[in-house]
Motif scaffolding. Sequence first.
Motif, mmCIF file in Angstrom:
data_model
loop_
_atom_site.group_PDB
_atom_site.id
_atom_site.type_symbol
_atom_site.label_atom_id
_atom_site.label_comp_id
_atom_site.label_asym_id
_atom_site.label_seq_id
_atom_site.Cartn_x
_atom_site.Cartn_y
_atom_site.Cartn_z
ATOM 1 N N ARG A 161 0.845 -1.196 0.000
ATOM 2 C CA ARG A 161 0.000 0.000 0.000
ATOM 3 C C ARG A 161 0.881 1.247 0.000
ATOM 4 O O ARG A 161 1.962 1.255 0.592
ATOM 5 C CB ARG A 161 -0.921 0.032 1.224
ATOM 6 C CG ARG A 161 -1.871 -1.151 1.330
ATOM 7 C CD ARG A 161 -2.862 -0.938 2.468
ATOM 8 N NE ARG A 161 -3.744 -2.076 2.658
ATOM 9 C CZ ARG A 161 -3.557 -3.008 3.582
ATOM 10 N NH1 ARG A 161 -2.517 -2.919 4.411
ATOM 11 N NH2 ARG A 161 -4.384 -4.019 3.686
ATOM 12 N N PHE A 162 0.376 2.301 -0.650
ATOM 13 C CA PHE A 162 1.129 3.552 -0.718
ATOM 14 C C PHE A 162 0.148 4.708 -0.795
ATOM 15 O O PHE A 162 -0.908 4.615 -1.419
ATOM 16 C CB PHE A 162 2.042 3.573 -1.950
ATOM 17 C CG PHE A 162 2.925 4.787 -2.018
ATOM 18 C CD1 PHE A 162 4.158 4.792 -1.396
ATOM 19 C CD2 PHE A 162 2.513 5.926 -2.674
ATOM 20 C CE1 PHE A 162 4.971 5.908 -1.445
ATOM 21 C CE2 PHE A 162 3.308 7.042 -2.726
ATOM 22 C CZ PHE A 162 4.544 7.031 -2.115
ATOM 23 N N SER A 163 0.512 5.821 -0.144
ATOM 24 C CA SER A 163 -0.271 7.052 -0.233
ATOM 25 C C SER A 163 0.647 8.238 -0.010
ATOM 26 O O SER A 163 1.718 8.110 0.596
ATOM 27 C CB SER A 163 -1.416 7.061 0.795
ATOM 28 O OG SER A 163 -0.898 7.169 2.111
ATOM 29 N N GLY A 164 0.227 9.411 -0.497
ATOM 30 C CA GLY A 164 1.024 10.619 -0.325
ATOM 31 C C GLY A 164 0.456 11.762 -1.149
ATOM 32 O O GLY A 164 -0.567 11.631 -1.829
ATOM 33 N N VAL A 165 1.144 12.902 -1.072
ATOM 34 C CA VAL A 165 0.741 14.111 -1.788
ATOM 35 C C VAL A 165 1.805 14.422 -2.836
ATOM 36 O O VAL A 165 2.988 14.541 -2.506
ATOM 37 C CB VAL A 165 0.564 15.300 -0.825
ATOM 38 C CG1 VAL A 165 0.140 16.549 -1.591
ATOM 39 C CG2 VAL A 165 -0.456 14.963 0.256
ATOM 40 N N VAL A 166 1.379 14.559 -4.088
ATOM 41 C CA VAL A 166 2.292 14.732 -5.216
ATOM 42 C C VAL A 166 2.144 16.130 -5.789
ATOM 43 O O VAL A 166 1.025 16.601 -6.031
ATOM 44 C CB VAL A 166 2.021 13.674 -6.308
ATOM 45 C CG1 VAL A 166 2.899 13.914 -7.526
ATOM 46 C CG2 VAL A 166 2.242 12.275 -5.751
ATOM 47 N N ASN A 167 3.280 16.779 -6.010
ATOM 48 C CA ASN A 167 3.307 18.030 -6.755
ATOM 49 C C ASN A 167 3.333 17.695 -8.238
ATOM 50 O O ASN A 167 4.217 16.965 -8.698
ATOM 51 C CB ASN A 167 4.542 18.838 -6.367
ATOM 52 C CG ASN A 167 4.579 20.203 -7.020
ATOM 53 O OD1 ASN A 167 3.788 20.508 -7.915
ATOM 54 N ND2 ASN A 167 5.504 21.047 -6.578
ATOM 55 N N PRO A 168 2.373 18.175 -9.038
ATOM 56 C CA PRO A 168 2.353 17.820 -10.457
ATOM 57 C C PRO A 168 3.654 18.139 -11.182
ATOM 58 O O PRO A 168 3.978 17.485 -12.178
ATOM 59 C CB PRO A 168 1.182 18.646 -11.012
ATOM 60 C CG PRO A 168 0.291 18.871 -9.828
ATOM 61 C CD PRO A 168 1.214 19.001 -8.650
ATOM 62 N N GLU A 169 4.422 19.115 -10.697
ATOM 63 C CA GLU A 169 5.682 19.447 -11.354
ATOM 64 C C GLU A 169 6.745 18.366 -11.163
ATOM 65 O O GLU A 169 7.739 18.340 -11.889
ATOM 66 C CB GLU A 169 6.203 20.783 -10.828
ATOM 67 C CG GLU A 169 5.284 21.967 -11.139
ATOM 68 C CD GLU A 169 5.847 23.279 -10.628
ATOM 69 O OE1 GLU A 169 6.941 23.229 -9.995
ATOM 70 O OE2 GLU A 169 5.215 24.325 -10.836
ATOM 71 N N ASP A 170 6.567 17.486 -10.182
ATOM 72 C CA ASP A 170 7.533 16.411 -9.941
ATOM 73 C C ASP A 170 7.244 15.171 -10.776
ATOM 74 O O ASP A 170 8.014 14.203 -10.711
ATOM 75 C CB ASP A 170 7.537 16.030 -8.452
ATOM 76 C CG ASP A 170 8.050 17.157 -7.578
ATOM 77 O OD1 ASP A 170 8.888 17.936 -8.061
ATOM 78 O OD2 ASP A 170 7.615 17.252 -6.413
ATOM 79 N N ILE A 171 6.163 15.168 -11.544
ATOM 80 C CA ILE A 171 5.824 14.007 -12.372
ATOM 81 C C ILE A 171 6.678 14.037 -13.638
ATOM 82 O O ILE A 171 6.655 15.011 -14.393
ATOM 83 C CB ILE A 171 4.329 14.002 -12.709
ATOM 84 C CG1 ILE A 171 3.491 13.988 -11.419
ATOM 85 C CG2 ILE A 171 3.976 12.809 -13.574
ATOM 86 C CD1 ILE A 171 1.996 14.074 -11.657
ATOM 87 N N LYS A 172 7.428 12.976 -13.867
ATOM 88 C CA LYS A 172 8.328 12.888 -15.012
ATOM 89 C C LYS A 172 7.633 12.222 -16.194
ATOM 90 O O LYS A 172 6.452 11.890 -16.147
ATOM 91 C CB LYS A 172 9.588 12.117 -14.627
ATOM 92 C CG LYS A 172 10.261 12.618 -13.359
ATOM 93 C CD LYS A 172 10.663 14.068 -13.463
ATOM 94 C CE LYS A 172 11.342 14.544 -12.180
ATOM 95 N NZ LYS A 172 11.682 15.986 -12.213
ATOM 96 N N ALA A 173 8.407 12.036 -17.264
ATOM 97 C CA ALA A 173 7.872 11.396 -18.456
ATOM 98 C C ALA A 173 7.396 9.986 -18.133
ATOM 99 O O ALA A 173 8.014 9.268 -17.338
ATOM 100 C CB ALA A 173 8.944 11.358 -19.548
ATOM 101 N N GLY A 174 6.313 9.601 -18.750
ATOM 102 C CA GLY A 174 5.707 8.309 -18.451
ATOM 103 C C GLY A 174 4.817 8.342 -17.229
ATOM 104 O O GLY A 174 4.404 7.290 -16.736
ATOM 105 N N ASN A 175 4.543 9.559 -16.720
ATOM 106 C CA ASN A 175 3.726 9.731 -15.514
ATOM 107 C C ASN A 175 4.311 8.966 -14.331
ATOM 108 O O ASN A 175 3.610 8.244 -13.609
ATOM 109 C CB ASN A 175 2.279 9.300 -15.763
ATOM 110 C CG ASN A 175 1.533 10.281 -16.641
ATOM 111 O OD1 ASN A 175 1.949 11.423 -16.803
ATOM 112 N ND2 ASN A 175 0.433 9.830 -17.241
#
Length: 231
Positions: A177-191
């Motif tokens: 299991r995994f959860s967290g808060v992601v900044n869209p700017e940290d998403i790299k190629a391939g999502n």
Amino acid sequence: MNIQTLWPLAGCAALLAGCADTPTTTLRVPTAVTAVAPPSYVERAPTGSLFQPNAPIATMFSGEKRPRAIGDTLKVQIDEKLSANQKVATDTSRENKIATKGPGTDSNNVRGALKSILNLDAEASGSDSFVGKGTTENSNRFTGRIAASVINVLPNGHLVVAGERSIAYNEGVTTLRFSGVVNPEDIKAGNVVASADIVDARLEAVGRGGVADTASRSWVQRVLSKGLAIW
């Protein structure tokens, strides 16, 4: 068997069921939600701009859609490493010494034990020392990849993501299991987003089945080990 006999048995069964081990999790959010259906428009209002509401976000050089809405998915690259070392060394010593000389007396009127006490010279000494050493080392490594979905969008645009993956094999189940808060700017190629860039990340791997039960104590064993301890 009459009803008077069934009631105590039912109470014992409920008590044992309440004391049984229940699976726990450190995640504060659900691991999946239903995607929100986009609104339907009978006629799109002209805005005079290339931007359209609810349009998928993509770069100029790729048709890849970036996750931004509830129900969108991304991949979390897990690479967690924790290493800690602590070393303590203590060495103390102390010495004490004291000496006293009796006042003495030349009087002939003082005899016996009192005269011996007055002429007594006393010395006392003592020492103590302490040497202590301690070393603590802790090292953990967790790698892998899990797909997660957006379960909420915060007012600042950050994405609350969570995911769960279960694998059953030979009467045993392993769940990641995994959860967290992601900044869209940290998403790299391939999502793909690295777990080190995720805020309030919570990761856990738990197992159920014969192997997990063998490696852990039941609630009865824990109660007996605490209740029957005599030291």
